[in-house]
Design a protein around this motif. Structure first.
Motif, mmCIF file in Angstrom:
data_model
loop_
_atom_site.group_PDB
_atom_site.id
_atom_site.type_symbol
_atom_site.label_atom_id
_atom_site.label_comp_id
_atom_site.label_asym_id
_atom_site.label_seq_id
_atom_site.Cartn_x
_atom_site.Cartn_y
_atom_site.Cartn_z
ATOM 1 N N ASN A 144 1.029 6.664 12.694
ATOM 2 C CA ASN A 144 0.829 6.706 10.999
ATOM 3 C C ASN A 144 1.342 5.953 10.900
ATOM 4 O O ASN A 144 2.672 5.098 10.862
ATOM 5 N N ILE A 145 0.508 4.685 10.125
ATOM 6 C CA ILE A 145 1.156 3.487 9.891
ATOM 7 C C ILE A 145 2.291 3.736 8.742
ATOM 8 O O ILE A 145 2.999 2.925 8.723
ATOM 9 N N MET B 235 -5.575 15.314 8.797
ATOM 10 C CA MET B 235 -5.588 16.137 7.270
ATOM 11 C C MET B 235 -6.527 17.175 6.928
ATOM 12 O O MET B 235 -6.140 18.082 6.672
ATOM 13 N N ARG C 202 -3.450 10.118 -5.149
ATOM 14 C CA ARG C 202 -2.618 10.466 -6.511
ATOM 15 C C ARG C 202 -3.310 11.709 -8.168
ATOM 16 O O ARG C 202 -2.813 10.617 -8.933
ATOM 17 N N GLU D 220 -6.763 4.297 12.628
ATOM 18 C CA GLU D 220 -7.974 4.389 11.359
ATOM 19 C C GLU D 220 -8.212 3.398 10.401
ATOM 20 O O GLU D 220 -8.394 3.038 9.707
ATOM 21 N N VAL D 221 -6.351 2.815 10.862
ATOM 22 C CA VAL D 221 -6.536 1.688 8.942
ATOM 23 C C VAL D 221 -6.989 0.883 10.317
ATOM 24 O O VAL D 221 -8.779 -0.053 9.714
ATOM 25 N N GLY E 24 7.240 13.185 4.095
ATOM 26 C CA GLY E 24 6.303 13.167 3.538
ATOM 27 C C GLY E 24 5.718 11.798 3.233
ATOM 28 O O GLY E 24 4.457 11.612 3.051
ATOM 29 N N PHE F 238 -12.821 7.078 2.589
ATOM 30 C CA PHE F 238 -11.013 7.143 2.921
ATOM 31 C C PHE F 238 -10.590 5.309 2.686
ATOM 32 O O PHE F 238 -9.616 5.986 2.553
ATOM 33 N N PHE G 195 0.607 -1.204 0.530
ATOM 34 C CA PHE G 195 0.004 0.158 -0.258
ATOM 35 C C PHE G 195 0.384 1.898 -0.194
ATOM 36 O O PHE G 195 2.558 1.532 -0.103
ATOM 37 N N ASN G 196 0.240 2.031 -0.324
ATOM 38 C CA ASN G 196 1.031 3.855 -0.473
ATOM 39 C C ASN G 196 1.670 3.732 0.930
ATOM 40 O O ASN G 196 0.786 4.327 1.979
ATOM 41 N N GLY H 213 2.969 5.990 2.178
ATOM 42 C CA GLY H 213 2.840 7.636 2.541
ATOM 43 C C GLY H 213 1.735 8.164 2.799
ATOM 44 O O GLY H 213 1.690 9.450 3.960
ATOM 45 N N PHE H 214 0.614 6.752 3.190
ATOM 46 C CA PHE H 214 -0.573 7.104 3.521
ATOM 47 C C PHE H 214 -0.926 7.617 5.283
ATOM 48 O O PHE H 214 -0.923 7.023 5.856
ATOM 49 N N PRO H 215 -1.633 9.670 5.475
ATOM 50 C CA PRO H 215 -1.443 9.816 6.555
ATOM 51 C C PRO H 215 -2.613 9.199 6.920
ATOM 52 O O PRO H 215 -3.127 9.501 7.191
ATOM 53 N N ALA H 216 -2.517 7.921 7.491
ATOM 54 C CA ALA H 216 -3.928 7.258 8.060
ATOM 55 C C ALA H 216 -2.920 7.054 9.685
ATOM 56 O O ALA H 216 -1.898 6.010 9.622
ATOM 57 N N THR H 217 -4.006 7.328 10.753
ATOM 58 C CA THR H 217 -3.275 6.065 11.736
ATOM 59 C C THR H 217 -3.807 4.822 12.250
ATOM 60 O O THR H 217 -4.404 4.737 11.520
ATOM 61 N N ARG I 297 -1.673 13.983 11.668
ATOM 62 C CA ARG I 297 -0.919 12.476 12.678
ATOM 63 C C ARG I 297 -2.094 11.799 11.861
ATOM 64 O O ARG I 297 -3.338 12.269 12.535
ATOM 65 N N GLY I 298 -2.159 10.641 10.576
ATOM 66 C CA GLY I 298 -3.284 10.937 11.046
ATOM 67 C C GLY I 298 -4.880 11.498 9.713
ATOM 68 O O GLY I 298 -4.664 12.348 9.402
ATOM 69 N N PHE I 299 -5.599 10.674 9.190
ATOM 70 C CA PHE I 299 -6.116 11.318 8.004
ATOM 71 C C PHE I 299 -6.749 12.489 8.540
ATOM 72 O O PHE I 299 -7.370 13.237 8.127
ATOM 73 N N ASN J 214 -1.849 6.142 17.590
ATOM 74 C CA ASN J 214 -1.998 7.478 17.337
ATOM 75 C C ASN J 214 -0.660 7.418 16.295
ATOM 76 O O ASN J 214 -0.624 8.600 15.804
#
Lengths: 270, 277
Positions: A143-144, B227, B36, A103-104, B277, B163, A93-94, A96-100, B222-224, A141
């Motif tokens: 990021n993955i 964002m 993307r 959340e995942v 990032g 999401f 998976f990506n 760099g995805f900003p999910a904790t 930190r987290g979606f 908390n």
């Protein structure tokens, strides 16, 4: 293998065949999986393991044979939240995805809750519980993308566990995970199996590390070559290896102990 | 400095419209960036241009179109372009990004033809290209207000599905989420927001409001969920300071909004040094 009569089969596969065009990927597979077992499904790359899994999950429609899940034929089975699936792709998976982590893992409930519904407090407790089960509560908390490969794979297991499946299928979950983490990872799976009673199917081409943890082994290479208890498998392992992996391996296995097997079949990553 | 915006109706409209856009554009932009697809907003803004130009051209010959807000035609073209992009992405499975230059050049090409036929540039068009503080009318305000309500409802309803699809499309599909419908719905929302934003930011700079605040947010979040919080805060700061400074300096607001966004981004990069990032 002895079987407790009162328990239903989690999975019954009968005469299953699937071909891509003219090439048969799997042929005439018969396999019954007991509730509460921890099955290692092994075979070399291209042996049809993934095809078998995809047929079980209903992602492919086999030309011949039948699959029953929890006693129900596949085309009538609707209760998909009882099955957890962790794909090999989970680790591509990506990152760099900003999910904790939280959340995942919560995503594992989205299918079960359904559209137009929201997470309740009860769901939130379940999410935290699943994270604790895989021992990732300290990272809840984070990021993955900041976690190691092994930790990420634990998070994906938690995502599969959160909907409380009775059957958990893992397709090559340790690809890209370092050797030390692999053993911890298998130990955790074994605990899930023993303490939670979740039936596990672990698909892997890495026979060496897996066989100490599972209760049963099935070997496929287009056909089902072996299905039985893990100890039984240990006795026949050399024979199975040569049947599955061909002559090169047979010659080498005579000179080495079984811990080295994974070096020979690990040459061509999928 | 900002008081003057409450003294005149037309300025009040532009401020409120700006605030709505400063919320919607970065919000949807978060999904675009993590999938993307940030360049899609550029393609759609260009196809919006051709819609606006087409409406202005028709307005020369038919009184009906002269009275019609060109935004409607812009939105129609943008949505049409968005649906076509989704189709193209399915046709060219292995070259998904190809859809973007196709739509982008189609938009500019058609736009230039329509503009030439309508006898070249005029002041109106300049406003559409770079935004305007004073050109926002009550009808724009109402239309964008309705759109804000619709987009907000959509976000509340489909946040978890969007999401999941953004994070892991295969697994989302396995768990029964209808991918096609939701992707289409999303891209239509984006198309509408782009057309709407263009009044304030201008066609050529619309995409900046969808991507720059998100680019800064990704450094902090930190987290979606975070964002969205960061992206919307940065978006709103840029719109308000951009509009106010554009009014006082008598420049196009699109340019000012982008400059503020770039400034926020540079500050974010400097303050979050060493973080990946």
């Amino acid at each position: 293998m002895e079987r407790k009569k009162e328990r239903p089969y989690v999975l019954e596969i009968e005469n299953l065949s699937y071909s891509y065009g003219r090439r048969n990927a799997i042929e005439n597979i018969n396999l019954k999986i007991d509730e509460g077992s921890f099955l290692g499904l092994v075979g070399p790359n291209g042996s049809g393991k993934s095809t078998l899994i995809k047929s079980i999950l209903g992602l492919l429609t086999p030309q011949k044979g039948s699959v029953k899940i929890f006693g129900k034929p596949l085309n009538k089975f609707r209760d998909w939240s009882r099955i957890g699936f962790v794909s090999q792709k989970a680790n591509s998976f990506n990152s760099g995805f900003p999910a904790t982590v939280y959340e995942v893992v919560s995503m594992g409930l989205y299918g079960k809750i359904g559209m137009f519904r929201f997470l309740t407090k009860k769901h939130k407790e379940k999410i935290i519980e699943a994270i604790e089960q895989v021992g990732m509560e300290d990272y809840i908390n984070q990021n993955i993308g900041q976690l190691s490969g092994g930790q990420q794979q634990r998070v994906f297991i938690a995502r599969a566990l959160v909907s409380e499946p009775s059957l958990l299928i893992l397709d090559e979950p340790t690809v890209g995970v370092d050797a030390r983490s692999v053993n911890n990872f298998y130990t955790m799976l074994k605990q899930l199996n023993e303490e939670k009673g979740i039936t596990l199917i672990l698909v892997t081409h890495d026979i060496g590390a897996m066989s100490e943890y599972v209760t049963d082994v099935a070997c496929i290479n287009k056909f089902l070559h072996f299905h039985g208890g893990a100890q039984e498998f240990e006795f026949q392992q050399e024979e199975m290896m040569s049947a599955l992996y061909g002559h090169d391996v047979q010659v080498l296995t005579h000179n080495h102990d079984h811990h080295h097997h994974h070096e020979y079949d690990g040459g061509a990553p999928q | 400095m900002i008081q003057v915006f409450f003294q005149y109706d037309f300025l009040t409209y532009s401020l409120y419209t700006g605030l709505m856009i400063g919320f919607m554009a970065p919000f949807l932009g978060v999904f675009l960036v993590v999938r993307r697809l940030s360049l899609i907003s550029d393609a759609l803004s260009h196809i919006t241009l051709s819609g606006i130009a087409f409406s202005l051209l028709l307005g020369r010959y038919y009184p009906f179109f002269a009275g019609l807000n060109p935004l409607y035609m812009g939105m129609a073209f943008s949505v049409g372009g968005a649906l076509f992009i989704e189709r193209l992405r399915n046709v060219y499975r292995y070259y998904k990004e190809l859809a973007i230059p196709v739509i982008m050049s189609a938009g500019i090409g058609a736009g230039v033809v329509f503009i030439s036929l309508a006898d070249g540039f005029n002041n109106d068009l300049f406003n559409y290209l770079f935004g305007s503080v004073i050109a926002i009318r009550q009808s724009d305000f109402q239309l964008i207000g309705i759109l804000t309500i619709v987009v907000s409802i959509m976000i509340i309803l489909f946040y978890k599905e969007w999401f999941f699809l953004s994070f892991d499309e295969d697994q989302a599909v396995v768990s029964g989420i209808p991918k096609r419908v939701l992707h289409t719905l999303f891209i239509v929302m984006v198309a509408l927001v782009i057309a709407a934003s263009m009044r304030v930011v201008g066609i050529l700079l619309v995409s900046s409001l969808m991507t720059l605040p998100v680019a800064a947010a990704i450094r902090w979040a930190r987290g979606f969920r975070q964002m969205f919080v960061y992206a919307v805060i940065f978006g709103e700061i840029s719109v308000v300071t951009g509009l106010v400074s554009a009014f006082h300096l008598d420049v196009a607001p699109g340019g000012m909004i982008v400059m503020v966004n770039i400034l926020i981004l540079l500050i974010s990069l400097a303050l979050t040094k060493g973080k990946q990032g």
